[in-house]
Design a protein around this motif. Structure first.
Motif, mmCIF file in Angstrom:
data_model
loop_
_atom_site.group_PDB
_atom_site.id
_atom_site.type_symbol
_atom_site.label_atom_id
_atom_site.label_comp_id
_atom_site.label_asym_id
_atom_site.label_seq_id
_atom_site.Cartn_x
_atom_site.Cartn_y
_atom_site.Cartn_z
ATOM 1 N N ASP A 181 47.011 41.787 51.182
ATOM 2 C CA ASP A 181 46.888 42.905 51.727
ATOM 3 C C ASP A 181 45.942 43.132 52.869
ATOM 4 O O ASP A 181 44.506 43.021 52.571
ATOM 5 N N PRO A 182 45.959 43.222 54.254
ATOM 6 C CA PRO A 182 45.204 43.521 55.175
ATOM 7 C C PRO A 182 44.094 44.350 55.113
ATOM 8 O O PRO A 182 43.178 44.394 55.792
ATOM 9 N N ASP A 201 42.854 33.616 58.003
ATOM 10 C CA ASP A 201 43.951 33.829 57.415
ATOM 11 C C ASP A 201 44.785 32.464 56.726
ATOM 12 O O ASP A 201 44.973 31.413 57.322
ATOM 13 N N ASP A 202 44.700 32.650 55.320
ATOM 14 C CA ASP A 202 45.280 31.321 54.875
ATOM 15 C C ASP A 202 46.904 31.200 54.881
ATOM 16 O O ASP A 202 47.306 30.912 53.598
ATOM 17 N N HIS A 203 47.127 31.213 55.998
ATOM 18 C CA HIS A 203 48.645 30.953 56.406
ATOM 19 C C HIS A 203 49.427 31.901 55.510
ATOM 20 O O HIS A 203 50.759 31.629 54.886
ATOM 21 N N HIS A 204 49.206 33.292 55.541
ATOM 22 C CA HIS A 204 50.027 34.150 54.581
ATOM 23 C C HIS A 204 51.527 34.308 55.643
ATOM 24 O O HIS A 204 51.456 34.133 56.824
ATOM 25 N N PRO A 205 52.414 34.629 54.962
ATOM 26 C CA PRO A 205 53.901 34.751 55.501
ATOM 27 C C PRO A 205 53.815 35.807 56.795
ATOM 28 O O PRO A 205 54.693 35.747 57.676
ATOM 29 N N THR A 206 52.851 36.796 56.515
ATOM 30 C CA THR A 206 52.744 37.959 57.475
ATOM 31 C C THR A 206 51.395 37.520 58.056
ATOM 32 O O THR A 206 50.274 37.890 57.502
ATOM 33 N N PRO A 207 51.271 37.143 59.371
ATOM 34 C CA PRO A 207 49.974 36.553 60.188
ATOM 35 C C PRO A 207 49.186 37.981 59.997
ATOM 36 O O PRO A 207 49.659 38.984 60.000
ATOM 37 N N TYR A 208 47.816 37.821 59.951
ATOM 38 C CA TYR A 208 46.627 38.901 59.886
ATOM 39 C C TYR A 208 47.094 39.692 61.244
ATOM 40 O O TYR A 208 47.330 39.181 62.253
ATOM 41 N N PRO A 209 47.082 41.100 60.918
ATOM 42 C CA PRO A 209 47.854 42.155 61.777
ATOM 43 C C PRO A 209 47.045 42.023 63.508
ATOM 44 O O PRO A 209 47.850 42.415 64.278
ATOM 45 N N ASP A 210 45.902 41.849 63.150
ATOM 46 C CA ASP A 210 45.195 42.234 64.726
ATOM 47 C C ASP A 210 44.186 40.800 64.810
ATOM 48 O O ASP A 210 43.099 41.099 64.370
ATOM 49 N N PRO A 211 44.699 39.919 65.421
ATOM 50 C CA PRO A 211 44.143 38.452 65.599
ATOM 51 C C PRO A 211 42.970 38.773 66.898
ATOM 52 O O PRO A 211 42.307 37.894 67.049
ATOM 53 N N SER A 240 43.007 39.115 46.255
ATOM 54 C CA SER A 240 43.802 38.108 47.381
ATOM 55 C C SER A 240 44.380 37.329 46.492
ATOM 56 O O SER A 240 44.690 36.149 46.562
ATOM 57 N N SER A 241 45.030 37.766 44.969
ATOM 58 C CA SER A 241 45.721 36.725 44.202
ATOM 59 C C SER A 241 46.704 37.543 43.394
ATOM 60 O O SER A 241 46.689 38.832 43.251
ATOM 61 N N ASP A 242 47.877 36.759 43.032
ATOM 62 C CA ASP A 242 49.017 37.490 42.457
ATOM 63 C C ASP A 242 48.846 37.117 40.853
ATOM 64 O O ASP A 242 48.341 36.264 40.226
#
Length: 309
Positions: free
Chosen positions: A19-20, A45-55, A235-237
């Motif tokens: 969650d960003p 960003d540990d290569h989340h499927p959705t890149p960090y929204p504001d690089p 940050s974990s499931d």
């Protein structure tokens, strides 16, 4: 005696996956810090499927990894960009006050060079007892036994599972290791240790780092007069946590104690799942909302898989 300046700059590394909003909340708090120290904020960003929204956040360095590697690998990536003498590693699901960094660095000053943590509390203000003794099979068994859960608020249970209890509570504690929600240490020492062992995906990587730190006489210290709130699990499931825990334990014990002790640990934890199965089955007969067989199967599967994955 430390040769780090009392006003040394701090490079902050935040591993991000999930969650960003959590990371953004922490970044906002970091931007509000009342300190004259130079601050460098690095979010990885540990290569989340959705890149960090504001690089392109102003004043923030956003690094995206090419592959997902877990906590230690992500921190190592960020630490490679660190420019200041002090390295501060923060979980994204922390709540910090505006004076947190200055208070932490000032309180840590007399201990440096060292690996330092504040006291960590949960959302209710309860101590999370982050200071620990190095793991043993006995401590892991006691921690895993559901029949003993009723004593988890008892100091005797905490000591039995390897939690360090400050005595007196107003004093800093030198411990074997502490849970890495917050880690402050000299950047040079982190690189001297080679950073985190990237064979650990999630869990036990901080135990391994701090055990290696003992070899260069770098102590682990939990401060009593600086506190931070840690939600946990940001940050974990949830469904994967126990598997990650067992995988981390397996790698740690294989590395430091050998395959025989690692197998002994595995067998002991399987025994724990059998005891818990019996206990939960009895509880279910009395109408308690438990799922004995499902819990047993999930736990046993994770323990067995831990040595394969």
């Amino acid at each position: 005696m430390s040769n780090i300046s009392p006003t040394a700059g701090v490079s902050v590394v935040i591993p991000h996956y999930g969650d960003p909003a959590l990371s953004q909340h922490l970044i906002d708090a970091l931007r509000m810090q009342t300190t004259e120290r130079p601050l460098q904020i690095i979010i990885v960003d540990d290569h989340h499927p959705t890149p960090y929204p504001d690089p392109n956040l102003p004043g923030i360095q956003v690094v995206r990894r090419d592959v997902n590697g877990g906590f230690g690998s992500t921190v190592n990536t960020g630490a490679a960009y660190a420019q200041h003498p002090l390295l501060l590693i923060l979980n994204s699901d922390l709540t910090i006050g505006v004076t947190f960094i200055e208070e932490l660095c000032r309180a840590a000053e007399k201990w440096l060079p060292a690996i330092v943590s504040p006291t960590v509390v949960d959302g209710n203000g309860s101590n999370q007892y982050v200071g620990r003794m190095f793991p043993t099979i006995t401590r892991s068994v006691i921690a895993g036994l559901v029949p003993l859960a009723r004593w988890r608020d008892d100091a005797r249970w905490h000591r039995a599972v390897g939690h360090e209890i400050p005595d007196p509570p107003t004093e800093a504690t030198i411990c074997d290791w502490f849970i890495g929600a917050v880690i402050l240490m000299p950047t040079k020492a982190f690189h001297q240790l080679g950073g985190f062992d990237e064979r650990f995906y999630m869990n036990s990587e901080e135990v391994d780092l701090q055990r290696r730190a003992r070899e260069i006489n770098l102590p682990s210290v939990v401060l009593a007069d600086v506190t931070v709130e840690h939600v946990g699990g940001g940050s974990s499931d949830d469904a994967r946590r126990f598997l990650w825990l067992m995988q981390g334990e397996w790698r740690y014990r294989t590395k430091w104690e050998g395959k025989f002790r690692a197998r002994s640990f595995q067998a002991a934890m399987l025994g724990v799942t059998v005891i818990n199965l019996v206990w939960n089955s009895v509880r279910s007969l009395f109408g308690r909302p438990t799922r004995p067989l499902q819990t047993f199967q999930r736990g046993a599967s994770a323990i067995i898989r831990s040595s394969r994955d």
